[in-house]
Design a protein around this motif. Structure first.
Motif, PDB file in Angstrom:
ATOM      1  N   LEU A  70       0.727  -1.287  -0.007  1.00 25.60           N
ATOM      2  CA  LEU A  70       0.063  -0.053   0.106  1.00 25.60           C
ATOM      3  C   LEU A  70       0.979   1.241   0.107  1.00 25.60           C
ATOM      4  N   GLN A  71       2.182   1.141   0.796  1.00 28.73           N
ATOM      5  CA  GLN A  71       2.540   2.349   0.783  1.00 28.73           C
ATOM      6  C   GLN A  71       3.440   2.845  -0.667  1.00 28.73           C
ATOM      7  N   LYS A  72       3.662   1.800  -1.194  1.00 26.91           N
ATOM      8  CA  LYS A  72       4.341   2.012  -2.658  1.00 26.91           C
ATOM      9  C   LYS A  72       3.366   2.251  -3.502  1.00 26.91           C
ATOM     10  N   LEU A  73       2.267   1.936  -3.454  1.00 24.85           N
ATOM     11  CA  LEU A  73       0.980   2.341  -4.478  1.00 24.85           C
ATOM     12  C   LEU A  73       0.714   3.692  -4.189  1.00 24.85           C
ATOM     13  N   GLN A  74       0.748   4.063  -2.884  1.00 25.24           N
ATOM     14  CA  GLN A  74       0.613   5.471  -2.540  1.00 25.24           C
ATOM     15  C   GLN A  74       1.664   6.383  -2.927  1.00 25.24           C
ATOM     16  N   GLN A  75       2.835   6.115  -3.045  1.00 29.00           N
ATOM     17  CA  GLN A  75       3.885   6.852  -3.318  1.00 29.00           C
ATOM     18  C   GLN A  75       3.956   7.109  -5.051  1.00 29.00           C
ATOM     19  N   ALA A  76       3.143   6.322  -5.793  1.00 30.21           N
ATOM     20  CA  ALA A  76       3.207   6.498  -7.266  1.00 30.21           C
ATOM     21  C   ALA A  76       2.361   7.565  -7.747  1.00 30.21           C
ATOM     22  N   ASP A  77       2.902   8.392  -8.868  1.00 28.64           N
ATOM     23  CA  ASP A  77       2.125   9.401  -9.330  1.00 28.64           C
ATOM     24  C   ASP A  77       0.631   9.227  -9.379  1.00 28.64           C
ATOM     25  N   ASP A  78       0.299   8.194 -10.089  1.00 35.32           N
ATOM     26  CA  ASP A  78      -0.974   7.592 -10.380  1.00 35.32           C
ATOM     27  C   ASP A  78      -1.601   6.818  -9.438  1.00 35.32           C
ATOM     28  N   MET A  79      -1.962   7.320  -8.020  1.00 37.91           N
ATOM     29  CA  MET A  79      -2.341   6.532  -7.000  1.00 37.91           C
ATOM     30  C   MET A  79      -3.614   5.893  -7.095  1.00 37.91           C
ATOM     31  N   LYS A  80      -3.848   4.577  -7.039  1.00 38.77           N
ATOM     32  CA  LYS A  80      -4.870   3.613  -7.125  1.00 38.77           C
ATOM     33  C   LYS A  80      -5.932   3.758  -5.699  1.00 38.77           C
ATOM     34  N   SER A  81      -7.324   3.639  -6.090  1.00 38.90           N
ATOM     35  CA  SER A  81      -8.248   3.525  -4.940  1.00 38.90           C
ATOM     36  C   SER A  81      -7.947   2.180  -4.414  1.00 38.90           C
ATOM     37  N   THR A  82      -7.659   1.729  -3.058  1.00 40.87           N
ATOM     38  CA  THR A  82      -7.327   0.570  -2.427  1.00 40.87           C
ATOM     39  C   THR A  82      -8.261   0.205  -1.542  1.00 40.87           C
ATOM     40  N   ILE A  83      -8.680  -1.039  -1.590  1.00 39.56           N
ATOM     41  CA  ILE A  83      -9.640  -1.664  -0.653  1.00 39.56           C
ATOM     42  C   ILE A  83      -9.006  -2.669   0.007  1.00 39.56           C
ATOM     43  N   ILE A  84      -8.782  -2.524   1.357  1.00 35.34           N
ATOM     44  CA  ILE A  84      -8.002  -3.528   2.194  1.00 35.34           C
ATOM     45  C   ILE A  84      -8.704  -4.707   2.599  1.00 35.34           C
ATOM     46  N   ARG A  95      -6.860  -0.131  10.624  1.00 31.68           N
ATOM     47  CA  ARG A  95      -6.756   1.285  11.026  1.00 31.68           C
ATOM     48  C   ARG A  95      -5.505   1.924  10.523  1.00 31.68           C
ATOM     49  N   SER A  96      -4.382   1.272  10.605  1.00 30.20           N
ATOM     50  CA  SER A  96      -3.203   1.640  10.050  1.00 30.20           C
ATOM     51  C   SER A  96      -3.121   2.111   8.431  1.00 30.20           C
ATOM     52  N   ALA A  97      -3.802   0.668   7.703  1.00 29.30           N
ATOM     53  CA  ALA A  97      -3.951   0.949   6.341  1.00 29.30           C
ATOM     54  C   ALA A  97      -4.573   2.121   5.931  1.00 29.30           C
ATOM     55  N   MET A  98      -5.765   2.189   6.599  1.00 24.74           N
ATOM     56  CA  MET A  98      -6.773   3.804   6.361  1.00 24.74           C
ATOM     57  C   MET A  98      -6.130   5.045   6.429  1.00 24.74           C
ATOM     58  N   ASN A  99      -5.116   4.784   7.604  1.00 21.84           N
ATOM     59  CA  ASN A  99      -4.418   6.177   7.715  1.00 21.84           C
ATOM     60  C   ASN A  99      -3.362   6.317   6.743  1.00 21.84           C
ATOM     61  N   ARG A 100      -2.927   5.223   6.166  1.00 20.56           N
ATOM     62  CA  ARG A 100      -1.707   5.513   5.043  1.00 20.56           C
ATOM     63  C   ARG A 100      -2.645   5.674   3.708  1.00 20.56           C
ATOM     64  N   GLY A 101      -3.966   5.884   3.655  1.00 17.66           N
ATOM     65  CA  GLY A 101      -4.377   6.133   2.374  1.00 17.66           C
ATOM     66  C   GLY A 101      -5.333   5.094   1.861  1.00 17.66           C
ATOM     67  N   ALA A 102      -5.698   4.052   2.345  1.00 14.22           N
ATOM     68  CA  ALA A 102      -6.639   3.103   1.786  1.00 14.22           C
ATOM     69  C   ALA A 102      -7.902   3.841   1.777  1.00 14.22           C
ATOM     70  N   PHE A 103      -8.783   3.462   0.649  1.00  8.31           N
ATOM     71  CA  PHE A 103     -10.051   4.208   0.571  1.00  8.31           C
ATOM     72  C   PHE A 103     -11.093   3.256   1.538  1.00  8.31           C
ATOM     73  N   ASP A 104     -10.968   2.097   1.466  1.00  8.62           N
ATOM     74  CA  ASP A 104     -12.145   1.177   2.257  1.00  8.62           C
ATOM     75  C   ASP A 104     -11.567   0.018   2.493  1.00  8.62           C
ATOM     76  N   PHE A 105     -12.343  -1.007   3.303  1.00 12.13           N
ATOM     77  CA  PHE A 105     -11.852  -2.221   3.728  1.00 12.13           C
ATOM     78  C   PHE A 105     -13.165  -3.191   3.824  1.00 12.13           C
ATOM     79  N   VAL A 106     -12.638  -4.502   3.391  1.00 10.78           N
ATOM     80  CA  VAL A 106     -13.549  -5.499   3.765  1.00 10.78           C
ATOM     81  C   VAL A 106     -13.000  -6.556   4.721  1.00 10.78           C
ATOM     82  N   THR A 107     -13.806  -7.228   5.468  1.00 12.39           N
ATOM     83  CA  THR A 107     -13.102  -8.344   6.412  1.00 12.39           C
ATOM     84  C   THR A 107     -13.138  -9.844   5.762  1.00 12.39           C
ATOM     85  N   LYS A 108     -12.254 -10.726   6.330  1.00 12.35           N
ATOM     86  CA  LYS A 108     -12.220 -12.100   5.996  1.00 12.35           C
ATOM     87  C   LYS A 108     -13.106 -12.724   7.023  1.00 12.35           C
ATOM     88  N   PRO A 109     -13.703 -13.913   6.683  1.00  8.28           N
ATOM     89  CA  PRO A 109     -13.843 -14.295   5.283  1.00  8.28           C
ATOM     90  C   PRO A 109     -14.856 -13.272   4.609  1.00  8.28           C
TER      91      PRO A 109
END
Length: 416
Positions: A70-84, A95-109
């Motif tokens: 996620l950190q490397k994706l956020q560093q790119a010029d063309d940032m992607k919307s990321t779902i954790i 929570r750490s991922a959302m603070n780093r710029g993730a757009f949303d999340f889903v849980t397993k299963p």
């Protein structure tokens, strides 16, 4: 437009489950999927497939974990919307991922219905951001194109295309500056077109750059003449001060330009400047098919007369009392009550001065001589004669001396 989603997860059955669940959306071209087994493979896929807009990213993966990916994706010029994707109990990492710029999340299963809703929400966000970027790029292209032909203020308003942008004709208090070059027509007749074109283009570029530095609006360029508006189209509370400061800067630049060309053997004339303030009709006078942002009214006629008065007075800048009274700490020499051509009432004229010139002994002597002229004292002649004797380059003092020697008196001056 098809949304492309990269699924990054090392579970072997997840690809088949997702393709089966989204079979209809895939068939209708709403969404497409790509798959990667770990973070390193995901980064390679993103780099090679710019159409990827959404990344469904598992946090727990071999080689390169989800947070690092996620950190490397956020560093790119063309940032992607990321779902954790992570276990329900792993809220700290989520929570750490959302603070780093993730757009949303889903849980397993993974609940496929929840995933579908989350993807729809994310794709809407992606489309909205794409539309914002498109509009921004169009506005930037429009502004860049318009800036080649219009003043920055006009270009910004035209590029925005917003309603109520001040382009409609309306009455407005403005300051207007008008410039002209002495002897320009004779220069045109004598000089080759190529040299004249280069010289005039250099002159106009330098003059308009100074105007833009003071946020003036170039309303017209006619031959060698420039008409500049202040307090239009945007509000400028200090518009009179801007206009006068701009006049000084234009005068300095134009004189240096004239002297440079004189050294090359070209007799480029002096630039005369008039400045006035008052009410005018301002806006687009070009109709629906032609854009002509300018101003009309008595204010425009007056400033043209003030510019022309320089030729008779021997000055390079002539400004009205209307603009001088609205400026902050105006410094200048009174010229007189000017009866301009076509006007029934006189207008107070001034020659604006730099701080150094205003505080000089010559200006102090001029003000004393002018007071004698205004009071019609007999020794006004000797006062102006002494001024001219000590400073032959004081053309305004010379003008008053000639008036007095020709029998005129007082400070009302008729200019034809």
């Amino acid at each position: 437009m098809t949304a492309t989603v990269l699924v990054v997860d090392d579970e072997p059955d997840l690809k088949e489950v997702i393709l089966q669940h989204f079979e209809r959306q895939i068939g209708e071209g709403q969404i497409s999927f790509m798959f990667a087994h770990d973070g390193l493979e995901a980064l390679q896929s993103v780099q090679g497939n710019p159409q990827i807009e959404v990344v469904l990213l598992d946090l727990n993966m071999p080689r390169l974990d989800g947070l690092s990916t996620l950190q490397k994706l956020q560093q790119a010029d063309d940032m992607k919307s990321t779902i954790i994707v992570s276990a329900y109990g792993d809220m700290e990492n989520i929570r750490s991922a959302m603070n780093r710029g993730a757009f949303d999340f889903v849980t397993k299963p993974i609940d496929l219905e929840d995933l579908e809703l989350t993807l729809k929400r994310t794709v809407r966000h992606v489309n909205m951001m794409r539309d914002i970027r498109r509009r921004q790029m169009e506005a930037e292209r429009a502004h860049a194109s318009l800036s080649r032909y219009f003043s920055p203020q006009l270009a910004a308003r035209l590029a925005s295309g917003s309603e109520g942008d001040g382009m409609d004709v309306h009455s407005r208090e403005i300051a207007v500056l008008f410039t002209d070059i002495t002897g320009f027509l004779s220069l045109v007749e004598k000089m080759s077109p190529s040299i004249l074109g280069d010289m005039l283009n250099e002159y106009m570029f330098g003059m308009t750059e100074i105007v833009f530095d003071y946020d003036g609006t170039v309303a017209k360029v006619v031959g060698d003449a420039i008409q500049v508006l202040f307090n239009a189209p945007a509000d400028q509370t200090d518009y009179a001060t801007r206009a006068l400061s701009c006049a000084h800067a234009l005068d300095n630049w134009a004189e240096n330009f004239r002297l440079r060309w004189k050294q090359k053997g070209v007799d480029f004339g002096s630039t005369r400047i008039g400045v006035h303030a008052g009410t005018a009709l301002v806006g687009n006078f070009g109709g629906a098919r032609f854009f002509d942002y300018t101003a009309h009214g008595d204010t425009m006629n007056t400033v043209a007369r003030l510019e022309a008065a320089n030729k008779i007075l021997g000055t390079r800048i002539c400004v009205s009392g209307d603009v001088a009274s609205r400026a902050d700490r105006f410094q200048g020499r009174p010229i007189g009550q000017l009866m301009l051509r076509g006007k029934s009432e006189p207008i107070q004229g001034f020659e604006p001065l730099s701080v150094a010139d205003f505080e000089s002994d010559n200006t102090a002597s001029y003000l004393k001589a002018y007071a004698k002229l205004e009071a019609r004292e007999a020794d006004a002649v000797s006062a102006f004669a002494a001024l001219v004797a000590s400073n032959a380059g004081d053309h305004l003092a010379g003008y008053h001396l000639r008036r007095l020697l020709n029998g005129a008196g007082g400070v009302r001056i008729r200019l034809e």
